[in-house]
Design an enzyme around this catalytic site. Sequence first.
Site, PDB file in Angstrom:
ATOM      1  N   CYS A  63       0.833  -1.211   0.000  1.00 27.82           N
ATOM      2  CA  CYS A  63       0.000   0.000   0.000  1.00 27.82           C
ATOM      3  C   CYS A  63       0.867   1.260   0.000  1.00 27.82           C
ATOM      4  O   CYS A  63       0.541   2.254  -0.646  1.00 27.82           O
ATOM      5  CB  CYS A  63      -0.922   0.018   1.217  1.00 27.82           C
ATOM      6  SG  CYS A  63      -2.007  -1.413   1.312  1.00 27.82           S
TER       7      CYS A  63
HETATM    8  C1  BEZ Z   1       0.565  -4.693   1.882  1.00 25.46           C
HETATM    9  O1  BEZ Z   1       0.229  -3.567   1.571  1.00 25.46           O
HETATM   10  O2  BEZ Z   1       1.706  -5.083   1.722  1.00 25.46           O
HETATM   11  C2  BEZ Z   1      -0.428  -5.634   2.491  1.00 25.46           C
HETATM   12  C3  BEZ Z   1      -1.552  -5.143   3.133  1.00 25.46           C
HETATM   13  C4  BEZ Z   1      -2.444  -6.023   3.710  1.00 25.46           C
HETATM   14  C5  BEZ Z   1      -2.235  -7.384   3.621  1.00 25.46           C
HETATM   15  C6  BEZ Z   1      -1.109  -7.859   2.933  1.00 25.46           C
HETATM   16  C7  BEZ Z   1      -0.216  -6.979   2.364  1.00 25.46           C
END
Ligand code: BEZ
Length: 211
Positions: free
Chosen positions: A45
């Site tokens: 994210c």
């Molecule tokens: C990420 O942004 O890396 C992420 C967010 C939630 C679950 C898994 C990965």
Amino acid sequence: MTLLIGDVVPDFDADTTQGPINFYKEIDGHWAILFSHPADFTPVCTTELGYTAKLQPDFQKRDIKVFALSVDPLEKHENWSQDIKDVTGFSVNFPMIADTDRRIANLYGMIHPNASDTSTVRSVFVIGPDKKVKMKLEYPASAGRNFDEILRVIDSLQLTAKHRVSTPVNWKAGEDVIIVPAVSDDEAKKKYPEGWRAEKPYLRYVPAPRE
Ligand code: BEZ
């Protein structure tokens, strides 16, 4: 609720990092992108939000208003913004919606219970000036989206909203487009007096119309 292409998007009020908003008032007469991410302070994210901030001049050029959303509270969005700047070099320059009660996520079908009961998947809604869904996509938490592709599709959507053309596989802005089958050859002759390149009678290429 499942929102489909052509549906009018639901209205909502929300708290954002740029103050409270009414969504309909914000997007009225504009193109918009509403996209969700699973959680703040997570790796994928962080890269996505930074890249979207980098693309902001490209979105503005196309009159597209961008809104990010997760179920995290405002304070967390604000604190995370500094990390996004540290990592990517870009400050988040669009509103991040704090949807702590998941009201908006549920309205837009951004929670997929078989993925997670509590957080949003990576949804993207491209919304037209008529407030209708023009494109949507959904990715799992593990796969970051390609925001260059979202921009590419918007170029196609904005062009085909104005002209009776469609865009072929892997098309990019400026490349040749296809005259839609509903336009007869007689009609096409009037609109394209210079002619077209026909690979099949139903596959007729012309240069992309300028505005
Ligand atoms: C990420 O942004 O890396 C992420 C967010 C939630 C679950 C898994 C990965």
